[in-house]
Design a protein around this motif. Structure first.
Motif, PDB file in Angstrom:
ATOM      1  N   LYS A  13      39.216  76.522 129.600  1.00 44.43           N
ATOM      2  CA  LYS A  13      39.818  75.379 128.915  1.00 44.43           C
ATOM      3  C   LYS A  13      38.736  74.418 128.463  1.00 44.43           C
ATOM      4  O   LYS A  13      37.693  74.282 129.103  1.00 44.43           O
ATOM      5  N   ASP A 102      43.834  74.400 126.569  1.00 47.33           N
ATOM      6  CA  ASP A 102      43.769  75.824 126.282  1.00 47.33           C
ATOM      7  C   ASP A 102      43.863  75.992 124.770  1.00 47.33           C
ATOM      8  O   ASP A 102      44.900  75.676 124.183  1.00 47.33           O
ATOM      9  N   GLY A 104      44.536  78.274 122.961  1.00 45.47           N
ATOM     10  CA  GLY A 104      45.645  79.117 122.521  1.00 45.47           C
ATOM     11  C   GLY A 104      46.959  78.365 122.430  1.00 45.47           C
ATOM     12  O   GLY A 104      47.967  78.917 121.982  1.00 45.47           O
ATOM     13  N   GLU A 105      46.957  77.097 122.843  1.00 46.01           N
ATOM     14  CA  GLU A 105      48.179  76.289 122.838  1.00 46.01           C
ATOM     15  C   GLU A 105      48.053  75.159 121.827  1.00 46.01           C
ATOM     16  O   GLU A 105      46.955  74.679 121.549  1.00 46.01           O
ATOM     17  N   ASP A 106      49.190  74.735 121.293  1.00 46.54           N
ATOM     18  CA  ASP A 106      49.210  73.584 120.387  1.00 46.54           C
ATOM     19  C   ASP A 106      48.989  72.312 121.191  1.00 46.54           C
ATOM     20  O   ASP A 106      49.403  72.224 122.351  1.00 46.54           O
ATOM     21  N   HIS A 119      37.027  76.313 118.898  1.00 50.21           N
ATOM     22  CA  HIS A 119      37.179  77.757 118.657  1.00 50.21           C
ATOM     23  C   HIS A 119      35.845  78.399 118.290  1.00 50.21           C
ATOM     24  O   HIS A 119      35.630  79.565 118.592  1.00 50.21           O
TER      25      HIS A 119
END
Length: 122
Positions: A13, A102, A104-106, A119
Motif C-alpha cells: 500500500k 491500495d 487497486g482501489e478507488d 502506479h
C-alpha cells in the motif's frame, strides 16, 4: 528542481496524505528550502506531512508540471521508499489525515497525477 514528492510503500500500500487546503489526497512532498537538495526536501517533507522516516529513499525520476497560478513550469524530483512498520500519524496545520492506499482501489478526492505516480513507482 523546485519540489520533491515521495511514493512510500508498506505492505503493498502507498502512503497518501489529505491536504487541508486542497481538500484532496496526495503524495507527501513539497517545495525545496533554500540550499536544500531534492533528496533532503523529500525526507523533510515526508516527515513533516506524515511522521514517516524511512531509512532510505531512492530517486525514481523527475517530472515537469505546469503551475497554473504562477504561469510557469515546475520540475519535481520523485523518490520512492519502503517501510515495514509505519509510525503513527499526527494531524498538523497542512495535513488532516493519512492512509495506506491500495492502488487497486478507488479513492475519492485523489489527485490523478498522484495516483499515476504511485502506479509508476511500485
Amino acid at each position: 528542481m523546485t519540489a520533491s514528492l515521495v511514493v512510500l510503500w508498506c505492505g503493498g500500500k502507498c502512503l497518501m496524505v489529505f491536504n487541508r487546503y486542497r481538500q484532496a489526497w496526495e503524495l507527501p512532498g513539497g517545495m525545496l528550502d533554500p540550499g536544500e537538495s531534492p533528496r533532503e526536501a523529500a525526507f523533510r517533507e515526508l516527515e513533516e506531512e506524515s511522521g514517516q522516516r524511512p531509512a532510505t529513499l531512492d530517486f525514481a525520476g523527475a517530472a515537469r508540471t505546469w503551475y497554473a497560478p504562477g504561469r510557469r513550469f515546475e520540475y519535481l524530483a520523485i523518490y520512492q521508499g519502503r517501510i515495514v512498520s509505519p509510525l503513527p500519524f499526527t494531524p498538523n496545520d497542512e495535513m488532516a489525515d493519512s492512509m495506506w492506499w491500495d492502488p487497486g482501489e478507488d479513492l475519492a478526492d485523489l489527485h490523478p497525477i498522484d495516483a499515476a505516480l504511485a502506479h509508476l513507482c511500485p
